[in-house]
Design an enzyme around this catalytic site. Sequence first.
Site: not given
Ligand code: NAD
Length: 497
Positions: A173, A176, A226, A281, A382
């Site tokens: 997944k 989006e 996140s 990240c 962050e």
């Molecule tokens: P996000 O948490 O908003 O989304 C990540 C995924 O979760 C997406 O596929 C999204 O559709 C899904 N999602 C969003 N809200 C949700 C909910 N309420 N319930 C279930 N699923 C949900 O993150 P983002 O904005 O796409 O990416 C940026 C974040 O990812 C930053 O915090 C970054 O630090 C982190 N990140 C971490 C790493 C790592 O290895 N630690 C690597 C890349 C990115």
Amino acid sequence: MNLIEHFIDGKITQGSSKETSKVFNPATGEQTANVKLASKSDIDFAVEKAKKAFVNWSLKPPAQRARVIFKFKELIEKNSDELTKLIVLEHGKVYEDAKGSLTRGLEVVEFACGIPHLLKGEFTENVGTDVDSWSIRQPLGVCAGVTPYNFPAMVPLWMFPIAIACGNTFILKPSEKDPSCAIKLAQLFKEAGLPDGVFNVVNGNKEAVDALLTNKEVAAISFVGSTPIAKYIYENAAKNEKRVQALGGAKNHCVVMPDCDLDQAVNGLIGAAYGSAGQRCMAQSVAVAVGKIGDQLVSNLAKKVESLKIGPGLDKNSEMGPLVTKEHLEKVKGYVDLGVKEGAKLVVDGRNIKLQGYEKGFYMGGCLFDNVEQKMRIYKEEIFGPVLSVVRVEDFESAIKLVNEHEFGNGTSIYTRDGDVGRTFASKIKIGMVGINIPIPVPVAYHSFGGWKRSLFGSSGMHGNEGVKFYTKLKTITSKWPKGLAADPEFVMPTLN
Ligand code: NAD
């Protein structure tokens, strides 16, 4: 308007839901597509197909699975320009950076080609008289991955090549916000000879993720995103009896010692803080200036931040592209406003740049704060944008204390010429990935990626041996061939004595 659908059981699939979300080109600000958002029944359908495909795929000899993966590797290489452009057009990062991230993902595919060797178990002859024991690792079943927007190719590639090499089937997944790359990868994997149903991409948002979390047939969930969502995934996957690894957000510190090569530190920091517009990240978002180096560091950084070349990702001259969406741009600018209110010194203000011909794009310039303090929200939270905060500390011990007290523990680095300082830092720092004179210490595919503290929920990191372990379960067999007289019943714990 282009409609991006799902890829289930070897084909593009509409799904039952009519819900969609908008996809933009961040460089121009224009909407380029709608992406389907899966319903629970779409997820259940994909899981059913993946479960069916598991029966044969898990029985294939690992060497045969490796051959399909090897072909997939060749197809990624052949299509790397198209894949890179898909990343640039939906994420916004500059072309060479996008290509580099694809290569980092490709390296995991290369690693997965070695699966026959990686799955070899252990064997001991004579754990007791005429008794042998061996251990094997077997696949889990249907695994799922939920990935963030900032690495639309690399992060999914951390997960599914290894899961599938181990004999599992997989449902991805993707974010989006930039879903096209995942669909293209699925098409290439099919072209490589992967049987239908082994790798599926289902687009969606929370509803789709929740359906994966509650579906009993999903054995394991890998998540990257996140921290609040990582925690939610961790808790709910555990509640539903699934294996889970959930990687979260970060606030990475780069400690700059007074004895360092300052040019190297400044160049390292500029790339690590502003590359991909800070949307990594492993971005370095805090520079910890130790002792007297502070003034010189800030002055050298400021010159470079002011001269950053900002533009669309497909322009070869651009060093930094736009942010992913208008909402994210506003959020990052809001943090800069907040930093000013909190009393930090805004040395370079990139909030108001406008690019001729790209007025609607989601751009901002690099921002640099000095005199940032531990209590400020711009330090604690962050920001995930092109904003670097300089915190000044008196000595090395204070720098270590500062880094260790932060709630996140993804990556960190130190610039120094002193081997003892470097070694002490590596040993004492409570962070998962550490660089010594290396600005972004992202482990290569055959090592493992993972942070500490609230940057990773669960016990295993991504790829490398940790990945193989996560996607397999251990079985240990103890065996004896009957000979001679039947043994008497034994009522005590068997031991060698
Ligand atoms: P996000 O948490 O908003 O989304 C990540 C995924 O979760 C997406 O596929 C999204 O559709 C899904 N999602 C969003 N809200 C949700 C909910 N309420 N319930 C279930 N699923 C949900 O993150 P983002 O904005 O796409 O990416 C940026 C974040 O990812 C930053 O915090 C970054 O630090 C982190 N990140 C971490 C790493 C790592 O290895 N630690 C690597 C890349 C990115």
